[in-house]
Design a protein around this motif. Sequence first.
Motif, PDB file in Angstrom:
ATOM      1  N   ARG A  27      40.963  48.324  43.246  1.00 54.48           N
ATOM      2  CA  ARG A  27      41.353  47.557  42.286  1.00 54.48           C
ATOM      3  C   ARG A  27      41.828  46.018  43.348  1.00 54.48           C
ATOM      4  N   PRO A  62      44.256  52.213  38.979  1.00 57.44           N
ATOM      5  CA  PRO A  62      43.857  50.747  38.982  1.00 57.44           C
ATOM      6  C   PRO A  62      44.204  49.963  37.671  1.00 57.44           C
ATOM      7  N   ASN A  72      40.703  53.843  32.164  1.00 55.27           N
ATOM      8  CA  ASN A  72      40.014  54.308  33.394  1.00 55.27           C
ATOM      9  C   ASN A  72      38.650  54.818  33.102  1.00 55.27           C
ATOM     10  N   SER A  76      35.169  45.038  43.791  1.00 56.91           N
ATOM     11  CA  SER A  76      35.469  44.725  43.145  1.00 56.91           C
ATOM     12  C   SER A  76      35.751  44.805  41.556  1.00 56.91           C
ATOM     13  N   SER A 115      43.426  50.773  47.201  1.00 55.08           N
ATOM     14  CA  SER A 115      43.605  50.110  45.794  1.00 55.08           C
ATOM     15  C   SER A 115      41.968  50.092  45.766  1.00 55.08           C
ATOM     16  N   GLN A 142      36.988  44.670  38.698  1.00 51.14           N
ATOM     17  CA  GLN A 142      38.217  44.177  38.747  1.00 51.14           C
ATOM     18  C   GLN A 142      38.308  42.852  38.803  1.00 51.14           C
TER      19      GLN A 142
END
Length: 480
Positions: free
Chosen positions: A408, A431, A286, A347, A406, A349
């Motif tokens: 993520r 995440p 992270n 995001s 969130s 990710q």
Amino acid sequence: MFPNSILGRPPFTPNHQQHNNFFALSPTLYSHQQLIDAQFNFQNTDLSRAVSLQQLTYGNVSPIQTSTSPLFRGRKRLSDEKNLPLDGKRQRFHSPHQEPTIVNHIVPLSGERRYSMPPLFHTHYVPDIVRCVPPFREIPFLEPREITLPEAKDKLSQQILELFEACQQQVSDLKKKELCRTQLQREIQLLFPQSRLFLVGSSLNGFGTRSSDGDLCLVVKEEPVNQKTEARHILTLVHKHFCTRLSGYIERPQLIRAKVPIVKFRDKVSCVEFDLNVNNIVGIRNTFLLRTYAYLENRVRPLVLVIKKWASHHEINDASRGTLSSYSLVLMVLHYLQTLPEPILPSIQKIYPESFSPAIQLHLVHQAPCNVPPYLSKNESNLGDLLLGFLKYYATEFDWNSQMISVREAKAIPRPDGIEWRNKYICVEEPFDGTNTARAVHEKQKFDMIKDQFLKSWHRLKNKRDLNSILPLRAAILKR
């Protein structure tokens, strides 16, 4: 700085001594018997046995000579811990009382240069460490490059930028922490020759200040470690090593039992406070995820810094006392910027799943940000409006009872039904491993205090449009 360092000599190996096979070597997996052997060797005050299978040399220097020191004395727990909530207390032991010691001066650093995006290691060398430990290589995206800060046309935005420019971590601050990490790694390798020590957290993720502590993660193997047993055992050996061999260079080493146990200590030369954990792998991952977000858009870092300073001033930024950790606060800011009608952040990710996969090997995670270009948002809100909007969002819009933050997913999602999420006042999703980073907020009184501060600060700032109404600017700058 430490016994193994050669003062007057750079702590890095020149380019012509670099090898190309660092990343091809996998870390050693330490067995339970090896840990027992390391403890046996330490208790017999013969540290040379702990590395007898692999003699350590650095450059052209002769092999390290180990030494022993008198046993340490205990010290009472700090009195200010008595007022901590039960779940927030951390048991401390083996904390030696040490007399002030005159230590060697650190090698002077080169002249400081300001960069909006500092390199990981501002040098053309790689750490001079045991060849089986893969260090980070210098790669193009980490070279110094200017990132233009946002314009500030109103008073509130100007105040936020003034605070940011005065308090942001400088390259020289990072150099001090990196030098200490390099030399500590050499010392710890006397116990675990093929371990690696990573600098993590705010020092490296782009959200650090001049007063930020250093967070270190000791990786002894790529597999998970039982934090209650194995990690605590490893830290006990490291703590004893600090207390005996490094008592002249490290002060106040304390072994602290927590969900993730740590050794806290202070480096006497740089005066930096450090927290060292074992195999908290998610913290390494992270760190580089947050570093990517930090430099994705030029309003992110100033906004995060002012919010951390605001939360600290109002005493809602201390997980050990049942309020929000800095990590949770950063995730809350990122989430807010993702959920605006015209988002300022995506995001990453979701967009770049292969770059931030939990399956990526640790010695490759630092390469992930190079695949992510700057994000161009159509949202032109200034810093003052974003700070006001952040306070309003968590004061009046976010549903604390049924929603989870969130980053993520780049949105608020329904709370899971798992036991970790039941009866929790604030839910912030980590995440990578999906745990609750705000689990420290376990008392209704503290939760009400946090919500109340969001609401009061929003009203004050909305009426005054002056940062001093919620955060004394001069005092915050002096604290750095």
